[in-house]
Design a protein around this motif. Structure first.
Motif, mmCIF file in Angstrom:
data_model
loop_
_atom_site.group_PDB
_atom_site.id
_atom_site.type_symbol
_atom_site.label_atom_id
_atom_site.label_comp_id
_atom_site.label_asym_id
_atom_site.label_seq_id
_atom_site.Cartn_x
_atom_site.Cartn_y
_atom_site.Cartn_z
ATOM 1 N N ASP A 66 -8.952 -3.799 -8.671
ATOM 2 C CA ASP A 66 -8.196 -3.762 -7.418
ATOM 3 C C ASP A 66 -8.999 -4.517 -6.348
ATOM 4 O O ASP A 66 -9.859 -3.943 -5.691
ATOM 5 N N GLU A 72 0.357 6.997 -6.585
ATOM 6 C CA GLU A 72 -0.745 7.973 -6.570
ATOM 7 C C GLU A 72 -0.258 9.415 -6.521
ATOM 8 O O GLU A 72 0.647 9.765 -5.765
ATOM 9 N N LYS A 104 -8.994 5.589 -10.789
ATOM 10 C CA LYS A 104 -9.860 4.746 -9.971
ATOM 11 C C LYS A 104 -11.281 5.294 -9.932
ATOM 12 O O LYS A 104 -11.497 6.505 -10.057
ATOM 13 N N PRO A 119 -3.512 9.084 0.771
ATOM 14 C CA PRO A 119 -4.755 9.682 1.275
ATOM 15 C C PRO A 119 -5.253 8.830 2.442
ATOM 16 O O PRO A 119 -5.622 7.682 2.247
ATOM 17 N N GLN A 156 -1.342 7.229 -10.586
ATOM 18 C CA GLN A 156 -2.629 6.716 -10.117
ATOM 19 C C GLN A 156 -3.460 7.872 -9.584
ATOM 20 O O GLN A 156 -2.957 8.697 -8.826
ATOM 21 N N HIS A 208 -8.444 -3.240 -2.198
ATOM 22 C CA HIS A 208 -9.339 -2.222 -1.646
ATOM 23 C C HIS A 208 -10.796 -2.624 -1.860
ATOM 24 O O HIS A 208 -11.672 -2.196 -1.131
ATOM 25 N N CYS A 228 0.868 -1.179 0.000
ATOM 26 C CA CYS A 228 0.000 0.000 0.000
ATOM 27 C C CYS A 228 0.904 1.229 0.000
ATOM 28 O O CYS A 228 0.783 2.086 -0.868
ATOM 29 N N GLU A 276 -2.287 -5.533 -3.269
ATOM 30 C CA GLU A 276 -1.258 -5.179 -2.289
ATOM 31 C C GLU A 276 -0.541 -6.410 -1.747
ATOM 32 O O GLU A 276 -1.173 -7.397 -1.365
ATOM 33 N N GLY A 305 -6.481 8.350 -7.182
ATOM 34 C CA GLY A 305 -7.182 7.559 -6.177
ATOM 35 C C GLY A 305 -8.679 7.821 -6.179
ATOM 36 O O GLY A 305 -9.169 8.791 -6.779
ATOM 37 N N ALA A 306 -9.374 6.928 -5.491
ATOM 38 C CA ALA A 306 -10.840 7.006 -5.449
ATOM 39 C C ALA A 306 -11.320 8.369 -4.944
ATOM 40 O O ALA A 306 -12.309 8.910 -5.434
ATOM 41 N N ARG A 307 -10.591 8.921 -3.991
ATOM 42 C CA ARG A 307 -11.025 10.199 -3.409
ATOM 43 C C ARG A 307 -10.827 11.373 -4.354
ATOM 44 O O ARG A 307 -11.342 12.458 -4.136
HETATM 45 C C1 PEP Z 1 -4.362 2.804 -2.849
HETATM 46 O O1 PEP Z 1 -4.315 2.280 -3.966
HETATM 47 O O2 PEP Z 1 -3.487 2.655 -1.985
HETATM 48 C C2 PEP Z 1 -5.549 3.603 -2.505
HETATM 49 C C3 PEP Z 1 -5.514 4.535 -1.550
HETATM 50 O O3 PEP Z 1 -6.633 3.267 -3.226
HETATM 51 P P1 PEP Z 1 -8.077 3.963 -3.332
HETATM 52 O O4 PEP Z 1 -7.849 5.316 -3.867
HETATM 53 O O5 PEP Z 1 -8.793 3.051 -4.286
HETATM 54 O O6 PEP Z 1 -8.681 3.956 -1.959
#
Ligand code: PEP
Ligand code: MN
Length: 336
Positions: free
Chosen positions: A269, A164, A207, A132, A182, A272, A102, A298, A184-186
């Motif tokens: 993924d 990320e 994501k 994040p 990357q 997560h 991670c 991971e 991220g989801a947020r």
């Molecule tokens: C990650 O890939 O470590 C991660 C924080 O993923 P996500 O943005 O999907 O929560």
């Protein structure tokens, strides 16, 4: 409507096309990417598409009714393949495995993971240096110094990295030390970040948002493409639901649906997505069978000591077994 312009089109010829597009009541947006030059024309009026298609300077033309245009399969039927260099590519015709911790934690950790990946012929390592975290007091990553070390060790070992990026200002300092950015989801709908990554010309793994719809994910990808970057892959990483028995709901429905709607590669993924180590492998295998172009998960030399997400992280024995099984599953899928 998408109009692909001929390479090296002159200003006059382009101006003529723009005038004709305007004359039928459409608004044209010019998009210049690594690969091509387009006009994305937005409008509703019915007209004979041949009136534009026959103009000098037009290489190809299509009506695309989807809200997203350039990433739509209605425009481009051929699947997109992303070339990371040194023979590493992502997209249809192969199955990509991306694995790693991670968070990047130390030089030793990077070396151990790299060794594990090399032993299993995995060419892409994941690892966050800007993390994040839900809590501001949790480990938030090693930052730029960690990234430089991560990149250097991986380069020395022929491994590409994915990490990320959390904000626009980081792109410039990160770009020379990244193979894939990357999102991220947020940050899935951080449109300023998406715009800037469109200009950045490095591949992007985007994501799905924590509560993001498929349509929102596709529109987010269109932001990147329309700013000039065609090298995008989408990532299903689970969405939030009411269920408490696992971290997220890995929406494998999204895989065939996305594959039908867009020409971009689709990555899953499961780490997560389900958030619990014991089930990651099963969901990864399900993702292969659902048609994913790759899996990102991971792994860590000692998951119980990982600085973040240890509960969903595989040790190297589990990881090795999963790699073998995913490759078998992919072969089976391709034989259907
Ligand atoms: C990650 O890939 O470590 C991660 C924080 O993923 P996500 O943005 O999907 O929560
Ligand atoms: Mn994580």
């Amino acid at each position: 409507m998408i109009i692909q312009l001929q390479q090296g089109i002159s200003a006059d010829v382009k101006e003529n096309i723009l005038q004709k597009v305007e004359a039928i009541g459409y608004k044209a947006n010019e998009v210049i990417t690594q690969d091509a030059h387009y006009l994305v024309a937005i409008g509703k009026k019915e007209f004979d598409i041949r009136s534009i298609g026959k103009l000098a300077g037009v290489a190809d033309i299509h009506r695309v009714s989807d809200e997203y245009k350039l990433i739509s399969r209605k425009w481009r039927v051929e699947p997109t393949r992303i070339d990371l260099g040194d023979g590493v590519t992502i997209g249809e015709g192969q199955f990509s495995i991306m694995a790693g911790p991670c968070s990047i934690e130390s030089e030793k950790q990077i070396e151990l993971v790299v060794q594990h990946l090399k032993e299993n012929n995995v060419k892409i390592m994941r690892g966050g240096v800007f993390k994040p975290r839900s809590s501001p007091y949790a480990f938030r990553g090693m930052g730029l110094e960690g990234l430089q070390m991560f990149y250097r060790i991986c380069q020395e070992n022929g491994i590409k990295i994915i990490t990320e990026v959390m904000q626009v200002s980081q792109i410039e300092e990160m770009i020379d030390f990244v193979d894939v950015f990357q999102v991220g989801a947020r940050n899935s709908q951080n449109f300023n970040l998406l715009d800037s990554l469109g200009e950045a010309q490095k591949p992007v793994l985007l994501k799905r948002g924590i509560s993001g719809t498929i349509e929102e994910l596709l529109q987010a990808a269109e932001y990147i493409f329309s700013n000039g970057n065609e090298k995008i892959m989408l990532c299903e990483r689970g969405i939030r639901g009411y269920e408490k028995a696992y971290r997220n709901i890995l929406d494998l429905n999204a895989v065939p649906v996305l594959k039908e709607k867009t020409h971009l590669p689709v990555i899953v993924d499961p780490s997560h997505g389900i958030g619990l180590r014991d089930y990651v492998a099963d969901m990864a295998l399900a993702a292969v069978m659902a048609g994913a172009d790759g899996v990102i998960y991971e792994t860590h030399q000692k998951p119980e000591e990982a600085f973040s997400d240890g509960q969903q992280t595989l040790n190297f024995i589990e990881s090795e077994r999963l790699i073998r099984r995913m490759r078998q599953a992919y072969e089976l899928r391709e034989s259907f």
